[in-house]
Design an enzyme around this catalytic site. Structure first.
Site, short mmCIF file in Angstrom:
data_model
loop_
_atom_site.label_atom_id
_atom_site.label_comp_id
_atom_site.label_asym_id
_atom_site.label_seq_id
_atom_site.Cartn_x
_atom_site.Cartn_y
_atom_site.Cartn_z
CB SER A 45 -0.97 0.00 1.18
OG SER A 45 -0.29 -0.13 2.41
CD GLU A 46 0.28 3.88 2.24
OE1 GLU A 46 -0.77 4.51 2.05
OE2 GLU A 46 0.36 2.89 3.00
CB THR A 47 7.38 2.02 -1.03
OG1 THR A 47 6.89 0.71 -1.32
CG2 THR A 47 8.90 1.98 -0.93
CG HIS A 76 1.11 1.54 7.26
ND1 HIS A 76 0.51 1.95 6.10
CD2 HIS A 76 2.02 0.59 6.90
CE1 HIS A 76 1.03 1.27 5.08
NE2 HIS A 76 1.94 0.44 5.54
#
Length: 303
Positions: A45-47, A76
């Site tokens: 979902s994210e980096t 997060h």
């Protein structure tokens, strides 16, 4: 060109649960296109990419990419990146709590790292001032987007976009069965969120089956490359503000616990702290949780 990375699980106390996050602790030398390529390859979902700060008062600059786009703030990634930098000695720690400041797209925000025995524990992030969008009165487009009957959306609580950094559409549901029944229609949901000015849809119920948990939630943001998210700090903060603003919490309540990711097999737990004025309205939000390191690796990138 070899780029080190680590993957951590956020908002959990055990590996292979919570929300996985890829952190590139040293993003120097990467351009935005390469960052986007890496985020797409990781397909989480994210980096995040850590860089030297450019804003006064910041300890580090964190850029956040979904598989589809860069975003100015996320929950997060804030918690997981701060934990990892502290664990790897990049941030000097003082017991019992160390305050650091991250530079993100919405500004410089503080995070508090709980410290015991010289090791980082729970990380609590301060989010932006709560902001509320217009209430959605037409239930049919929401029902179509979520794949449920409009009767399940009848509630004393409104369907409304709320932000503490990013707008998410709050959608109250009557029970756990309704939450589990959601089958989003991607096209309809993209249209709904675009019209509401929201990044994601945060569907929740106050029926949790346990007194220690205030709400259970699911989050969908297909246009951002996130079909479903196991834990969303940038949405759970707005949820706390929304519940306080609409009288769903007792006047003196200043903390709540929210579970997410159960339906995905990635159980996550997030802790929300509220500041409220004399009338009970939310004036500030903090979101916290724990993080577990899982993977260390190297990205091989052509210059």
């Amino acid at each position: 060109m070899e780029i080190g990375f680590e993957q951590v699980d956020v908002f959990t106390d055990r590996a292979f649960a919570g929300n996985p996050l890829c952190v590139v602790p040293d993003g120097r030398g990467l351009d935005p296109g390469q960052m986007q390529d890496i985020a797409r390859e990781m397909n989480l979902s994210e980096t995040t990419f850590v860089l030297p700060p450019t804003a006064p008062g910041a300890d580090y600059w964190m850029r956040i990419f979904t598989p589809a786009q860069e975003i100015p703030f996320a929950g997060h990634p804030s918690v997981g990146t701060a934990f990892l930098l502290a664990l790897r000695g990049r941030l000097p720690l003082r017991e019992p709590v160390t305050r650091v400041h991250q530079q993100v797209g919405v500004g410089v925000l503080p995070l508090d790292i709980e410290v015991a025995g010289g090791k980082p524990g729970r990380v609590v992030m301060t989010q932006g001032t709560p902001a509320f969008g217009g209430v959605l009165r037409d239930l049919e487009p929401v029902a179509e987007a979520l794949g449920i009957g409009a009767a399940l959306l009848s509630s004393r609580l409104p369907i409304q976009p709320v932000s503490t950094g990013l707008f998410h559409l709050m959608v109250p549901l009557p029970d756990l069965a309704a939450l589990a029944a959601l089958r989003p229609n991607t096209g309809a949901l993209d249209r709904l969120l675009a019209g509401a000015g929201a990044l994601g849809c945060y569907a929740f119920t106050l029926e949790t089956g346990t007194a220690e948990v205030t709400a259970r939630a699911r989050m969908f943001a297909p246009a951002a490359g996130v079909p479903e998210d196991p834990a969303t700090g940038s949405a759970v903060g707005p949820l706390g503000a929304y519940l306080a603003a609409h009288g769903a919490l007792a006047r003196g309540c200043r903390s709540l616990v929210v579970d997410q990711g159960i339906e995905m097999g990635r159980p996550s737990r997030m802790f929300v702290e509220l500041e409220r004025d004399a009338a009970g309205m939310p004036t500030g939000v903090r979101v916290g949780g724990t993080t577990v390191p899982v993977i260390t690796g190297t990205i091989h990138l052509e210059r």
